[in-house]
Write a protein that holds these residues in place. Structure first.
Motif, mmCIF file in Angstrom:
data_model
loop_
_atom_site.group_PDB
_atom_site.id
_atom_site.type_symbol
_atom_site.label_atom_id
_atom_site.label_comp_id
_atom_site.label_asym_id
_atom_site.label_seq_id
_atom_site.Cartn_x
_atom_site.Cartn_y
_atom_site.Cartn_z
ATOM 1 N N PHE A 114 0.829 -1.208 0.000
ATOM 2 C CA PHE A 114 0.000 0.000 0.000
ATOM 3 C C PHE A 114 0.864 1.260 0.000
ATOM 4 N N VAL A 115 1.950 1.262 0.760
ATOM 5 C CA VAL A 115 2.794 2.454 0.819
ATOM 6 C C VAL A 115 3.412 2.738 -0.556
ATOM 7 N N GLN A 116 3.595 1.674 -1.340
ATOM 8 C CA GLN A 116 4.231 1.864 -2.650
ATOM 9 C C GLN A 116 3.217 2.216 -3.743
ATOM 10 N N ASP A 117 1.992 1.554 -3.709
ATOM 11 C CA ASP A 117 1.059 1.810 -4.817
ATOM 12 C C ASP A 117 -0.227 2.526 -4.378
ATOM 13 N N LYS A 118 -0.441 2.668 -3.048
ATOM 14 C CA LYS A 118 -1.613 3.377 -2.509
ATOM 15 C C LYS A 118 -2.898 2.867 -3.154
ATOM 16 N N ASN A 119 -3.131 1.539 -3.041
ATOM 17 C CA ASN A 119 -4.317 0.949 -3.656
ATOM 18 C C ASN A 119 -5.537 1.220 -2.791
ATOM 19 N N ASP B 223 -6.556 6.496 17.062
ATOM 20 C CA ASP B 223 -7.258 7.711 16.643
ATOM 21 C C ASP B 223 -6.735 8.244 15.313
ATOM 22 N N LEU B 224 -5.481 7.982 14.990
ATOM 23 C CA LEU B 224 -4.902 8.614 13.800
ATOM 24 C C LEU B 224 -3.798 7.719 13.236
ATOM 25 N N LEU B 225 -3.779 7.506 11.881
ATOM 26 C CA LEU B 225 -2.760 6.712 11.207
ATOM 27 C C LEU B 225 -2.146 7.531 10.079
ATOM 28 N N ILE B 226 -0.821 7.516 9.971
ATOM 29 C CA ILE B 226 -0.101 8.256 8.929
ATOM 30 C C ILE B 226 0.861 7.281 8.262
ATOM 31 N N PHE B 227 0.788 7.165 6.926
ATOM 32 C CA PHE B 227 1.673 6.305 6.154
ATOM 33 C C PHE B 227 2.649 7.196 5.379
ATOM 34 N N VAL B 228 3.939 7.025 5.628
ATOM 35 C CA VAL B 228 4.973 7.872 5.022
ATOM 36 C C VAL B 228 5.893 6.989 4.184
ATOM 37 N N ASP C 84 11.050 8.097 1.211
ATOM 38 C CA ASP C 84 11.671 9.402 0.949
ATOM 39 C C ASP C 84 11.033 10.514 1.780
ATOM 40 N N SER C 85 10.294 10.112 2.852
ATOM 41 C CA SER C 85 9.677 11.051 3.814
ATOM 42 C C SER C 85 8.500 11.825 3.223
ATOM 43 N N THR C 86 7.954 11.364 2.072
ATOM 44 C CA THR C 86 6.747 12.006 1.532
ATOM 45 C C THR C 86 5.527 11.260 2.022
ATOM 46 N N LEU C 87 4.427 11.978 2.169
ATOM 47 C CA LEU C 87 3.193 11.414 2.725
ATOM 48 C C LEU C 87 2.490 10.559 1.682
ATOM 49 N N THR C 88 2.148 9.314 2.106
ATOM 50 C CA THR C 88 1.347 8.430 1.244
ATOM 51 C C THR C 88 -0.140 8.565 1.543
ATOM 52 N N TYR C 89 -0.461 8.476 2.811
ATOM 53 C CA TYR C 89 -1.888 8.536 3.184
ATOM 54 C C TYR C 89 -1.979 8.843 4.675
ATOM 55 N N GLU D 279 11.628 -8.850 6.358
ATOM 56 C CA GLU D 279 12.722 -8.549 5.460
ATOM 57 C C GLU D 279 12.583 -7.121 4.948
ATOM 58 N N GLY D 280 13.717 -6.502 4.676
ATOM 59 C CA GLY D 280 13.754 -5.134 4.178
ATOM 60 C C GLY D 280 13.993 -5.102 2.675
ATOM 61 N N PRO D 281 14.285 -3.962 2.147
ATOM 62 C CA PRO D 281 14.451 -2.746 2.938
ATOM 63 C C PRO D 281 13.123 -2.119 3.334
ATOM 64 N N SER D 282 13.139 -1.225 4.314
ATOM 65 C CA SER D 282 11.936 -0.522 4.718
ATOM 66 C C SER D 282 11.512 0.433 3.616
ATOM 67 N N VAL D 283 10.201 0.410 3.276
ATOM 68 C CA VAL D 283 9.692 1.272 2.217
ATOM 69 C C VAL D 283 9.011 2.503 2.788
ATOM 70 N N GLY D 284 8.984 2.630 4.096
ATOM 71 C CA GLY D 284 8.336 3.787 4.684
ATOM 72 C C GLY D 284 8.145 3.623 6.174
ATOM 73 N N THR D 285 7.292 4.454 6.695
ATOM 74 C CA THR D 285 7.060 4.478 8.155
ATOM 75 C C THR D 285 5.569 4.550 8.424
ATOM 76 N N LEU D 286 5.114 3.757 9.397
ATOM 77 C CA LEU D 286 3.720 3.808 9.857
ATOM 78 C C LEU D 286 3.705 4.519 11.209
ATOM 79 N N ILE D 287 2.903 5.577 11.316
ATOM 80 C CA ILE D 287 2.787 6.360 12.557
ATOM 81 C C ILE D 287 1.360 6.211 13.067
ATOM 82 N N CYS D 288 1.219 5.735 14.317
ATOM 83 C CA CYS D 288 -0.097 5.581 14.962
ATOM 84 C C CYS D 288 -0.139 6.502 16.177
ATOM 85 N N ILE D 289 -1.298 7.159 16.347
ATOM 86 C CA ILE D 289 -1.478 8.125 17.449
ATOM 87 C C ILE D 289 -2.783 7.799 18.174
#
Length: 968
Positions: free
Chosen positions: A76-81, A100-105, A108-113, A175-185
């Protein structure tokens, strides 16, 4: 003011002052004690609330980890389906997760969703740019040291404080590499704080501040200590405890506060006031009663006696009537006053007679002192002699006429002994005697002679006014002592052991005899000479004395034992010095070590047998299946068996006599020390080359890898030990090596297979858990869509079954590594403390006495203690109040006991509870406990009494436990 008034005033004021001091001290002490107790209670409850907040953060961290390590999130982080958003980021799924809040980055530190839940509207909505900008601007929020690391903390958002967790997005197989970061709040809003307060059973408040607090702000909750907590009495009814937590972006702080009623101090003040009032009333009663009693029974009678004496003196009449009636001290005093004058007259006459007798006694004392053969003297504290007898004059060489010029005690003491005598004189001034102290005396002609002085202080009342004593000329005794000392030196330093004694008891042994046995002389004194140091404690020494009495002396041989249990032969020569029977005979025993004489004789006889034994030993070692070689103490090869020739390809004839580590080249490819060199290394530096070495007595054991041997290297299990000669001296070392390559390869293959199975299990479990989460999110929607009883019952059955599947999957995650890792030494006390940190109600106490007991068991041993505590909490019943862990040892085994005071386990279920599937939860808790323990041969049984509590006994076999913390 008369005596009566003074007495009343002094006693009354004293009692009032004492009562006032008691009241003041009690008030101060009790008030401070209650205040300190209230403050400690507040700090304890704040720490308890912080632990609840920490547990909530850990839950969000675990949930974020499950989503970030999921293939669908990875894609999802790569193709945002849109399918991922529809199935997983819907309101039901997110509401069920409690996020309460989810952020997919992206990487390259750009916002996916980004999305957040709106519980009021019951839908998902976009995240405001202000929040996104604040979250993504956190330093290094998307940077991790490894793909398995994550970050968590607290953040102050425009909507309020919240828990924030960020973890790298990787595949389900980690397994990597990491394609992004998931932030939960998760917001720490009023509802969430209320839930945390309910869990902790406290009134908690969480607010955000931007000013730096007066005390240290903490980055981690587990860093909190009592010194980091501010306790503030808000009012007479409430008290608060406050601590500060730093936000993850260093933009403010979370103020964590617990508010408690001041029940402790309120109750304390009431108790103190009651106690003070009681003391005041009691004190007044004591004062009044004391004054009345003193006046009635003491002062009144004293006043009457005084008045009667005044009247008697005034009238001057001879009245036989007593001055005071009664039978107490005052009446007896009145009876004694009348005959006092008669007694005074008689006392005067007695005093004159006493002085006459005293003068007569002093004359006799001086005559007796002149007849004594010792130097008798008497002097004052300054050393001025007031009396000296005739013998003293004779010894010192002074004349009687010299007394007129004055004698001083130092005139009779040599100047070298003056400091010593002045110290003794100081002891006299303190009332202590001189008991046989030796000094150097000097006579009138300046000749020196040794003396022994005895003196005691002269007392006048409680004061020392002088001293008297006598001195003895010990010149003859000193000459005898010098002769005896020379003789003792000869006996003490001779090479032959000498023992003297009386009857069957030893009185003296010389240094040669004690050194001969490696023991202290005191170990022989007072004992039978055959009881200590010989191999024949049952022999009767008195029979040898009878033989010596008959012929004057006796000669015989016996074997002796040294302190290290080594044996040596000795020749004995027993001589009788005095006495007529064995019981009272004074004897001397000369003992000579004849080991060298015997060895020389034995060497002549055994030389041929020794050569035959060496040949046989060489044949045995040569045919050993393990590769074996021997070096002497200088490191030269002296033996190389057939198995070693086959292993290395080097013949014995080519290696014998070689040293300088040449024998290590076939194994290491270079010259270097081997395990048997560590045996001979006295400095202990070579053994550091073998980090996995173990020791048993003088032998060393280790497993080694030799990459340069064969194709791909080989593994060997080695044993090395020292070789000794007949005297116990190390003359070389031996090493045996066994090829364990096949065993190691099989173990590594089995480990790789287990890793693949665990990986497959982890992937399957993760996918099932995600599907279960989707089902749990859709079931409430299905129930709302068809509001009929039949559908509700079906939904309930499906919900229970789904949650049971979820619990089973979580159980397999915890126990997937059972038996995979090698057993380790674990501190049982530490594991119990760790298992009891979270989830124990306050009414239940956990007593732990296992500190310092180390157990060799599977790394999942912590789960054993956790399951035992959890089992007690779940099944012991509402009356459970304590869980106790203790241990004891018996017959080389250790028994660890886990006991509670709950309802216990019926006799017919004591074995069934360990069966797989038994129980109301997963049915695997106690089954897995027994499986974990059995890996290292540990057994567990339930031996409690039904109705009194459960008792689990864990039996650890010999070698599987230790009471030390330095486990090899």
């Amino acid at each position: 003011m008369d005596l009566r008034a003074k007495t009343f005033l002094i006693i009354g004021l004293t009692l009032l002052g004492g009562i006032a001091l008691i009241i003041l001290f009690s008030f101060t002490l009790l008030t401070d004690s209650y205040a300190q107790f209230e403050e400690d209670d507040t700090r304890h409850n704040l720490i308890k609330g912080l632990k609840v907040l920490s547990y909530e953060k850990d839950q969000i961290y675990s949930l974020t980890g499950d989503w970030s390590r999921w293939d669908e999130t990875y894609n999802f982080v790569q193709d945002k389906n849109d399918e991922y958003i529809t199935q997983n980021l819907n309101y039901a799924s997110i509401h069920n997760l409690g996020i309460d809040l989810l952020i997919f980055v992206k990487g390259d530190s750009t916002l996916t969703y980004a999305t957040r839940i709106n519980t009021t509207a019951g839908r998902m909505e976009s995240v405001p740019d202000e929040i996104l900008s604040q979250v993504l601007s956190i330093p290094d929020i998307c940077t991790f040291e490894s793909i398995l690391d994550g970050k968590s903390g607290f953040i102050i958002l425009p909507d309020g404080p919240a828990i924030i967790v960020a973890e790298p997005i990787i595949t389900s197989i980690y397994e990597g590499p990491s394609v992004g970061t998931l932030i939960c709040i998760e917001y720490l809003n009023e509802a969430k704080v209320k839930t945390l307060s309910s869990i902790a059973d406290l009134h908690l408040t969480i607010s955000s501040i931007h000013d730096f607090p007066l005390i240290k702000a903490l980055n981690e909750i587990n860093e909190i200590t009592t010194s980091d907590i501010i306790v503030t009495p808000e009012s007479d009814t409430n008290i608060t405890g406050t601590s500060y937590l730093s936000s993850i972006d260093s933009n403010g702080f979370l103020e964590f506060t617990v508010t408690l009623p001041r029940d402790i101090i309120t109750q304390g003040k009431a108790t103190i006031l009651t106690y003070i009032l009681f003391l005041m009333i009691l004190g007044l009663v004591v004062i009044v009663v004391s004054l009345i009693i003193i006046d009635r029974f003491v002062l009144f009678r004293l006043r009457t006696l005084i008045e009667n004496i005044k009247n008697r003196n005034t009238e001057r009449a001879q009245i036989d009537a007593p001055l005071l009636e009664g039978d107490d001290e005052f009446s007896r005093l009145a009876k004694e006053i009348h005959p006092i004058f008669l007694e005074l007259n008689q006392s005067q006459k007695d005093l004159e007679e006493h002085n006459r007798l005293l003068s007569e006694s002093e004359r006799k004392y001086r005559e007796l002192a002149d007849l004594l053969p010792e130097f008798v003297f008497e002097a004052d504290l300054d050393g001025n002699i007031s009396f000296i007898n005739q013998m003293g004059m004779k010894i010192s060489g002074h004349r009687m006429d010299d007394k007129n010029t004055g004698f001083h005690i130092l005139n009779f003491i040599h100047p070298q002994s003056h400091p010593q005598f002045l110290q003794a004189l100081d002891q006299i001034r303190k009332g202590k005697p001189i008991n046989g102290t030796e000094f150097s005396g000097i006579n009138h002609n300046g000749e020196t002679y040794p003396i022994t002085v005895y003196a005691s202080p002269i007392w006048s009342g409680s004061q020392v006014t002088g001293f008297r004593g006598f001195a003895i000329d010990i010149s003859d005794r000193k000459e005898i002592e010098n002769s005896l000392r020379k003789l003792a030196d000869i006996v003490e330093h001779t090479s032959t052991g000498i023992v003297t004694g009386t009857g069957a008891n030893v009185d003296y042994v010389n240094a040669a005899y004690s050194q001969m046995h490696g023991m202290e002389p005191a170990e022989f004194i007072g004992k039978n000479p055959f009881l200590v140091g010989t191999r024949y404690p049952e022999k009767n020494f008195l029979s040898y004395l009878d033989s010596a009495l008959f012929s004057g002396h006796a000669t015989f041989e016996l074997d002796h034992i040294r302190s290290d249990n080594s044996v040596f032969p000795a020749l004995h020569d027993l001589t009788i010095l005095s006495g007529t029977s064995a019981d009272n005979a004074v004897w001397s025993l000369n003992v000579q070590d004849i080991t060298e004489q015997r060895l020389a004789w034995k060497a002549l006889i055994d030389s041929e047998a020794l050569r035959e034994s060496a040949r046989q030993l060489r044949d045995v070692i040569s045919r050993l299946p393990d590769a074996t070689f021997v070096i002497d103490k200088d490191g030269w090869v002296i033996f190389w068996n057939q198995a070693m020739e086959h292993l290395t390809g080097i013949q014995e004839a080519d290696i014998i006599g070689r040293g300088r580590y040449e024998y290590a080249i076939p194994f290491y490819g270079e010259k270097r020390p081997m395990l048997l060199n560590a045996v001979l290394d006295k400095e202990g530096t070579i053994i550091k080359l073998f980090p996995n070495v173990s020791r048993s007595g003088d032998s060393l054991f280790t497993d080694e890898t030799f990459p340069k041997m064969g194709k791909g290297g080989k593994y060997f299990s080695s044993m090395a030990g020292p070789l000794f000669d007949s005297k116990g001296n190390i003359i070389g070392a031996i090493q045996s090596m066994r090829d364990i390559t096949a065993r190691i390869m099989a173990e590594q293959a089995l480990m790789r297979t287990n890793e693949k199975l665990n990986l497959l299990s982890s992937i399957t479990r993760h996918d099932i858990r995600n599907r279960v989460t989707v089902i749990l999110g859709l079931l409430p929607l299905l129930k709302e869509a068809r509001n009929d009883p039949e559908t509700a019952e079906i939904v309930k059955i499906m919900d229970n079954a789904t949650r049971l599947i979820h619990d089973q999957i979580e159980f397999t995650r915890v126990y997937q590594n059972l038996g995979i890792q090698s057993p380790e030494w674990k501190d049982a006390g530490f594991l119990v403390r760790k298992a009891a940190e979270i989830g124990i109600p306050e009414r239940i106490t956990v007593e732990n006495t296992l500190s310092g007991l180390f157990i060799y068991a599977d790394p999942l041993l912590e789960r054993v203690f956790y399951n035992l505590i959890d089992n007690a909490l779940r099944h012991a019943g509402p009356n459970l109040s304590s869980i106790r862990f203790s241990w004891y040892s018996i017959d080389n085994e250790v028994c660890i006991c886990c006991e509670d005071d709950g309802q216990g386990i019926p006799d017919d279920l004591k074995e069934r509870i360990f069966d797989r599937g038994y129980g109301s939860n997963t049915g695997l808790g106690l089954f897995l406990v027994r499986e974990i323990l059995s890996i290292t041969g540990i057994r567990i049984f339930e031996t409690g009494t039904y109705g009194k509590g459960a008792r689990f006994e864990i039996w650890v076999p010999s070698g599987g436990y230790s009471e030390k913390d330095n486990i090899d």
